[in-house]
Every structure is written in structure tokens, then in C-alpha cells.
Design a protein around this motif. Sequence first.
Motif, PDB file in Angstrom:
ATOM      1  N   ASP A 129      33.418  42.909  21.512  1.00  0.00           N
ATOM      2  CA  ASP A 129      32.201  42.119  21.679  1.00  0.00           C
ATOM      3  C   ASP A 129      32.042  41.579  23.105  1.00  0.00           C
ATOM      4  O   ASP A 129      31.211  40.719  23.368  1.00  0.00           O
ATOM      5  N   ILE A 130      32.850  42.120  24.031  1.00  0.00           N
ATOM      6  CA  ILE A 130      32.782  41.704  25.435  1.00  0.00           C
ATOM      7  C   ILE A 130      31.989  42.740  26.219  1.00  0.00           C
ATOM      8  O   ILE A 130      32.249  43.948  26.118  1.00  0.00           O
ATOM      9  N   VAL A 131      31.013  42.301  26.992  1.00  0.00           N
ATOM     10  CA  VAL A 131      30.216  43.186  27.841  1.00  0.00           C
ATOM     11  C   VAL A 131      30.317  42.686  29.273  1.00  0.00           C
ATOM     12  O   VAL A 131      30.021  41.520  29.563  1.00  0.00           O
ATOM     13  N   THR A 142      30.099  38.099  22.498  1.00  0.00           N
ATOM     14  CA  THR A 142      29.175  37.890  21.371  1.00  0.00           C
ATOM     15  C   THR A 142      27.833  37.368  21.875  1.00  0.00           C
ATOM     16  O   THR A 142      27.216  36.489  21.261  1.00  0.00           O
ATOM     17  N   GLY A 143      27.392  37.896  23.010  1.00  0.00           N
ATOM     18  CA  GLY A 143      26.084  37.553  23.549  1.00  0.00           C
ATOM     19  C   GLY A 143      26.037  36.291  24.376  1.00  0.00           C
ATOM     20  O   GLY A 143      24.995  35.975  24.971  1.00  0.00           O
ATOM     21  N   LYS A 144      27.140  35.556  24.459  1.00  0.00           N
ATOM     22  CA  LYS A 144      27.171  34.302  25.207  1.00  0.00           C
ATOM     23  C   LYS A 144      27.887  34.507  26.542  1.00  0.00           C
ATOM     24  O   LYS A 144      28.947  35.140  26.592  1.00  0.00           O
ATOM     25  N   THR A 145      27.310  33.954  27.610  1.00  0.00           N
ATOM     26  CA  THR A 145      27.882  34.111  28.937  1.00  0.00           C
ATOM     27  C   THR A 145      29.222  33.391  29.054  1.00  0.00           C
ATOM     28  O   THR A 145      29.372  32.254  28.599  1.00  0.00           O
ATOM     29  N   VAL A 146      30.184  34.083  29.643  1.00  0.00           N
ATOM     30  CA  VAL A 146      31.499  33.501  29.920  1.00  0.00           C
ATOM     31  C   VAL A 146      31.650  33.432  31.437  1.00  0.00           C
ATOM     32  O   VAL A 146      31.542  34.450  32.125  1.00  0.00           O
ATOM     33  N   GLU A 147      31.890  32.239  31.950  1.00  0.00           N
ATOM     34  CA  GLU A 147      32.030  32.051  33.391  1.00  0.00           C
ATOM     35  C   GLU A 147      33.437  32.436  33.828  1.00  0.00           C
ATOM     36  O   GLU A 147      34.425  31.893  33.335  1.00  0.00           O
ATOM     37  N   LEU A 148      33.506  33.386  34.759  1.00  0.00           N
ATOM     38  CA  LEU A 148      34.788  33.819  35.300  1.00  0.00           C
ATOM     39  C   LEU A 148      34.814  33.604  36.811  1.00  0.00           C
ATOM     40  O   LEU A 148      33.796  33.800  37.487  1.00  0.00           O
ATOM     41  N   ALA A 149      35.974  33.233  37.327  1.00  0.00           N
ATOM     42  CA  ALA A 149      36.164  33.171  38.770  1.00  0.00           C
ATOM     43  C   ALA A 149      36.127  34.599  39.322  1.00  0.00           C
ATOM     44  O   ALA A 149      36.352  35.569  38.581  1.00  0.00           O
ATOM     45  N   PRO A 150      35.834  34.770  40.625  1.00  0.00           N
ATOM     46  CA  PRO A 150      35.718  36.127  41.200  1.00  0.00           C
ATOM     47  C   PRO A 150      36.917  37.029  40.908  1.00  0.00           C
ATOM     48  O   PRO A 150      36.737  38.194  40.520  1.00  0.00           O
TER      49      PRO A 150
END
Length: 216
Positions: A129-131, A142-150
Motif C-alpha cells: 500500500d506504499i506508493v 494507504t493514500g495518506k502522505t508520509v513525510e520523509l527526509a531526503p
Amino acid sequence: MVSILIVEDEHAISDLLRLNLERAGYACTCAYDGMQAADLLEDTGYDLIILDVMLPKADGFELMEYIRPLEIPVIFLTAKDSLEDRMRGLTSGAEDYMVKPFEIVELLARIKIVLRRYHKADTSLEYGDIVLDTKYRTVTKTGKTVELAPKEFELLLFFMQNTGITLFREKIYEEIWGSEYSLESRTLDLHVQRLRKKLGLENQLKTVYKMGYRLE
């Protein structure tokens, strides 16, 4: 999805290529001789061809004469390792020429380079479920944004491009941090821990003892 035609008469090698390329997110079709490959090319468009030289019915060099007008990029993957064969392969119009035995990680890297050159690389990769979108540098679960460091984003991308492959610590550091690393550093381990927590990958992002990591 990027589609790749694998033209290889040795079934064990063909199966190995298909398995690893599909794990990396590519759609694959296999042909086992030159004539079968030509028939497939008549009916289906492909983004890339992995081509052996020594094939039944029509060899790889002969098949290149058929492929060239189609403007589909080709990577030769063959046991023929003489300078003459290399030159013939590259001057026939192939984008790259790799000699067996080969490393899957290196082949995947070369595929990415060729696809970028032809602007055929997918901008998004999926894992469960990760895009991950490489164009907009976004990650959703699952359609929700996940904030990742560079560096977290780059590390996740590297894992998703090499799903199922054990990546050695040295290779990961070279790919993500370049020359700015020390093998004694805990930077990689901390980034992996954060990815596991943010994306729920505790059971999928495995530690391979004394080697590195693998995204199952």
C-alpha cells in the motif's frame, strides 16, 4: 508499468531475470529464440529488450536488424566477451553490452540508466500500500502522505528498486551517501529504523546479519 522483453534461450537464466525484474516493478515477457522474439515484437510494444547473442533460429545480432527500426532500446546480456563481439553489439545499435556472469544489482542500475535516457522510466513505484513518486518526490501509504527526509526518500527508493535483493551496507552507503560515509557510522541503521516506523515495515525490511538489508 515499464514492459521488458527478455530474449534468452537458457530457461534458468531467463527465469532468474524475470523474477528479479518483476520484483523491481517491471512487466516481463520471455522469448527463447530469435524467431519467437520477432513474432512478439510484431504484436506488442516493449520499452526495453534484454537480448542474448547466441540464440536458436536467429541470433541476437541478426535480431538487432529487425529491432533497430522499432527504436526500442536493447541491452545485450551474453557470454560472448571478446572485444570484437562487444564492438559489434554496440555498433549494431544496442544501448549497452553486459557479459555473463552478471550481478543483478548492476543490471538493474543499467536498465534504469537506459530507460531514463529514453524517458521511459515509471515515475511511481508501488510496494503493497506504499506508493513512491520519483517525479514529485512524494510517498503515500494507504493514500495518506508520509513525510520523509531526503535521505530517507532516497533509501526507500533504493530498497523498492531492489525488492528481494540483499543490499550490502557498503553498496547502500555508496549509493545514498557517496563519499560522505564511514562503515563505522550508525547513520544507515537509524534511517532504516525510521523507515520501518514511518511506513510499518518492521516485518518486511529485514536486517541481514553482518551483510546489510533486504526489502522482502
